[in-house]
Scaffold this motif. Structure first.
Motif, PDB file in Angstrom:
ATOM      1  N   LEU A   1      20.626  59.093  33.054  1.00 14.65           N
ATOM      2  CA  LEU A   1      21.209  57.751  32.999  1.00 14.65           C
ATOM      3  C   LEU A   1      20.165  56.706  33.354  1.00 14.65           C
ATOM      4  CD1 LEU A   1      24.740  58.451  34.453  1.00 14.65           C
ATOM      5  CD2 LEU A   1      24.181  57.617  32.169  1.00 14.65           C
TER       6      LEU A   1
ATOM      7  N   PHE B   1      18.177  53.164  31.656  1.00 18.80           N
ATOM      8  CA  PHE B   1      18.459  52.162  30.633  1.00 18.80           C
ATOM      9  C   PHE B   1      17.242  51.282  30.359  1.00 18.80           C
ATOM     10  CE2 PHE B   1      22.429  52.671  33.245  1.00 18.80           C
ATOM     11  CZ  PHE B   1      23.034  53.570  32.386  1.00 18.80           C
ATOM     12  N   ASP B   2      17.348  50.550  29.247  1.00 15.54           N
ATOM     13  CA  ASP B   2      16.327  49.574  28.857  1.00 15.54           C
ATOM     14  C   ASP B   2      14.975  50.281  28.782  1.00 15.54           C
ATOM     15  OD1 ASP B   2      18.466  47.753  29.023  1.00 15.54           O
ATOM     16  OD2 ASP B   2      18.082  47.406  31.139  1.00 15.54           O
TER      17      ASP B   2
ATOM     18  N   ARG C   1      23.905  58.097  26.994  1.00 12.15           N
ATOM     19  CA  ARG C   1      23.187  56.975  27.596  1.00 12.15           C
ATOM     20  C   ARG C   1      23.605  55.654  26.936  1.00 12.15           C
ATOM     21  NH1 ARG C   1      17.944  58.551  26.545  1.00 12.15           N
ATOM     22  NH2 ARG C   1      18.154  60.016  28.263  1.00 12.15           N
ATOM     23  N   ALA C   2      23.724  55.651  25.613  1.00  7.09           N
ATOM     24  CA  ALA C   2      24.086  54.415  24.899  1.00  7.09           C
ATOM     25  C   ALA C   2      25.487  53.963  25.305  1.00  7.09           C
ATOM     26  CB  ALA C   2      24.003  54.650  23.390  1.00  7.09           C
TER      27      ALA C   2
ATOM     28  N   LEU D   1      25.313  52.504  28.734  1.00  5.15           N
ATOM     29  CA  LEU D   1      24.598  51.223  28.697  1.00  5.15           C
ATOM     30  C   LEU D   1      25.562  50.098  28.289  1.00  5.15           C
ATOM     31  CD1 LEU D   1      21.996  49.518  28.742  1.00  5.15           C
ATOM     32  CD2 LEU D   1      21.608  50.206  26.373  1.00  5.15           C
TER      33      LEU D   1
ATOM     34  N   ARG E   1      27.722  49.391  31.177  1.00 10.75           N
ATOM     35  CA  ARG E   1      26.984  48.624  32.192  1.00 10.75           C
ATOM     36  C   ARG E   1      26.989  47.146  31.832  1.00 10.75           C
ATOM     37  NH1 ARG E   1      20.544  47.937  32.438  1.00 10.75           N
ATOM     38  NH2 ARG E   1      21.147  46.912  30.498  1.00 10.75           N
ATOM     39  N   ASP E   2      26.681  46.870  30.563  1.00 14.05           N
ATOM     40  CA  ASP E   2      26.565  45.468  30.159  1.00 14.05           C
ATOM     41  C   ASP E   2      27.913  44.755  30.233  1.00 14.05           C
ATOM     42  OD1 ASP E   2      23.894  45.824  29.873  1.00 14.05           O
ATOM     43  OD2 ASP E   2      23.917  46.044  27.691  1.00 14.05           O
TER      44      ASP E   2
ATOM     45  N   ARG F   1      21.300  44.137  38.085  1.00 14.60           N
ATOM     46  CA  ARG F   1      21.476  44.961  36.884  1.00 14.60           C
ATOM     47  C   ARG F   1      20.751  46.294  37.070  1.00 14.60           C
ATOM     48  NH1 ARG F   1      22.499  43.684  31.334  1.00 14.60           N
ATOM     49  NH2 ARG F   1      23.124  41.684  32.167  1.00 14.60           N
TER      50      ARG F   1
ATOM     51  N   GLY G   1      19.290  52.368  36.203  1.00 10.65           N
ATOM     52  CA  GLY G   1      19.783  53.734  36.066  1.00 10.65           C
ATOM     53  C   GLY G   1      21.059  53.928  36.873  1.00 10.65           C
TER      54      GLY G   1
ATOM     55  N   TYR H   1      25.314  55.135  37.235  1.00  9.00           N
ATOM     56  CA  TYR H   1      26.438  54.382  36.676  1.00  9.00           C
ATOM     57  C   TYR H   1      27.101  53.473  37.701  1.00  9.00           C
ATOM     58  CZ  TYR H   1      28.846  59.075  37.196  1.00  9.00           C
ATOM     59  OH  TYR H   1      29.324  60.294  37.573  1.00  9.00           O
TER      60      TYR H   1
END
Ligand code: PMP
Ligand code: GLN
Length: 392
Positions: free
Chosen positions: A212, A214-215, A296-297, A300, A303-304, A319, A322, A324
């Motif tokens: 997990l 991100f970005d 992961r997607a 993500l 998250r957003d 933000r 990694g 959740y």
């Protein structure tokens, strides 16, 4: 009750009440609030993995005690996973140990590797079982505080270096980091590795959120750095990666002497656990890269969604790179006590969250921070966000 005035709970554990996760999940059940507290997904992982567990159960694989180190199929799959993702070669027979979740791996590693009085350095805020397991092992915890800087919680390498004493035995690392969502960079990991080698420290690294990130964050296992392979115990878990937190399948990968040491403690904790689930996780670990990418997607996007909603509701949002979890600062809402805020939140907004202060020795340093989990269905997150707007 005994008639003696001596407290029943021993001194090592006296400071640890009920875990915050149990307390807050009970609060969610009692109030009917949306539970963004305890980190567990509200949908199960892949159907084929669930089916693999059913098949194992029906075929009578794992219904009796599995072998102490874990079933060979799973140990082989764990070794293959470490090789495929990180180029780390491990002998499934001598360098892999299956545990009852990462929780048992943490406990067994600390109980095995610490002598009473040994100091353990851990990042603060720390996952709650670290403090309890260090205490049960008779160790002394030495927190190094991650502090907000440019929208994320960062490690001060100078402070880490200064925390090492002649009594330091072990660094207890967690990346991606719960609760802050910080993912240690290659530079930070290099510095940690250099320090461990220079001061001849053992390292236990909790990497349960390895999938997990991100970005442009990247998860790099500490065991891949020079000098680390022989001194590092790496911990993983199927709970996070495959969304089956109730199965409690975790693992340790390390050099043979370290695995042997951890197994010495582990065999007297659960001995073994999760028989049929071990076979299912062996299949899960062999899922194609597309599974991990889609997982992961999906997280993500969640998250957003939650990060935007929390910002709209007036929180300062850190933000996460990694995990959740999203850590927030409640001071923009005119609040400063995360405990009081979280206890009142179900009544005020019908949502449950976790006060980060429980993860600190320096409680005041964590007081204004509150953690929200986003491993929930999109509709649930949307409803939570809409409820939280009433705070603004
Ligand atoms: N380490 C960290 C950082 C965690 O957040 C958790 C809980 N999810 C665990 C360990 C425990 O994992 P498990 O459920 O596999 O015991
Ligand atoms: N790791 C989960 C969290 O941080 C909780 C696990 C537990 O309840 N022990 O929310």
């Amino acid at each position: 009750m005994t008639s003696s005035s001596r407290p029943l709970l021993n001194r090592r554990l006296a400071e640890f009440g009920t875990t915050i996760f149990a307390e807050m999940s009970a609060l969610a059940v009692r109030t009917g609030a949306i539970n963004l507290g305890q980190g567990f997904p509200d949908t199960d992982g892949p159907e084929e993995v669930r089916e693999a567990a059913v098949r194992a159960l029906r075929d009578g694989r794992g219904n009796q005690y599995p072998p102490g180190p874990g079933v060979p199929e799973l140990r082989t799959a764990i070794a293959a996973h470490q090789q495929r993702l990180y180029g780390l070669a491990h002998d499934p027979d001598t360098e892999v140990l299956v545990t009852a979740g990462a929780t048992e791996a943490i406990a067994a590693a600390l109980l095995a590797l610490l002598e009473p009085g040994d100091e353990v350095i851990a990042f603060e805020p720390y996952y709650d079982s670290y403090a309890a397991c260090i205490a049960m092992a008779g160790g002394t915890r030495v927190p190094v505080t991650l502090r907000p800087q440019d929208g994320a919680f960062r490690l001060d390498l100078g402070e880490l270096r200064a925390a090492v004493t002649d009594r330091t035995r072990l660094l207890l690392i967690n990346t991606p980091h719960n609760p802050t969502g910080t993912v240690l960079t290659r530079e930070e990991l290099t510095a940690i590795a250099e320090l461990a080698v220079e001061r001849d420290l053992l390292v236990v690294t909790d990497e349960v959120y390895e999938h997990l990130v991100f970005d442009d964050a990247e998860h790099v296992p500490l065991a891949t750095f020079p000098g680390m392979r022989e001194r590092t115990v790496t911990i993983g878990s199927a709970g996070k990666t495959f969304s089956f937190t109730g199965w409690k399948v975790g693992w340790v990968t390390a050099a043979p002497e370290l695995v042997t040491a951890v197994r010495s403690a582990k065999q007297f904790l659960t001995y073994v656990a999760s028989g049929p689930f071990q076979y299912a996780v062996a299949e899960a670990l062999a899922l194609p890269d597309s599974y991990f990418a889609a997982f992961r997607a999906d997280m993500l996007a969640k998250r957003d969604l939650l990060a935007a909603g929390l910002a709209d509701a007036g929180f300062e949002v850190f933000r996460p790179a990694g995990t959740y979890f999203i850590t927030t600062d409640i001071r923009p809402l005119g609040e400063s006590d995360g405990f009081a805020f979280c206890r009142a939140l179900p009544e005020r907004a019908g949502v449950v969250a976790i006060p980060n202060a429980v993860f600190y020795d320096h409680r005041e340093a964590g007081a204004p921070f509150v953690r929200f989990a986003f491993c929930k269905r999109t509709g649930v997150l949307e409803e939570a966000v809409s409820r939280l707007k009433s705070l603004a």
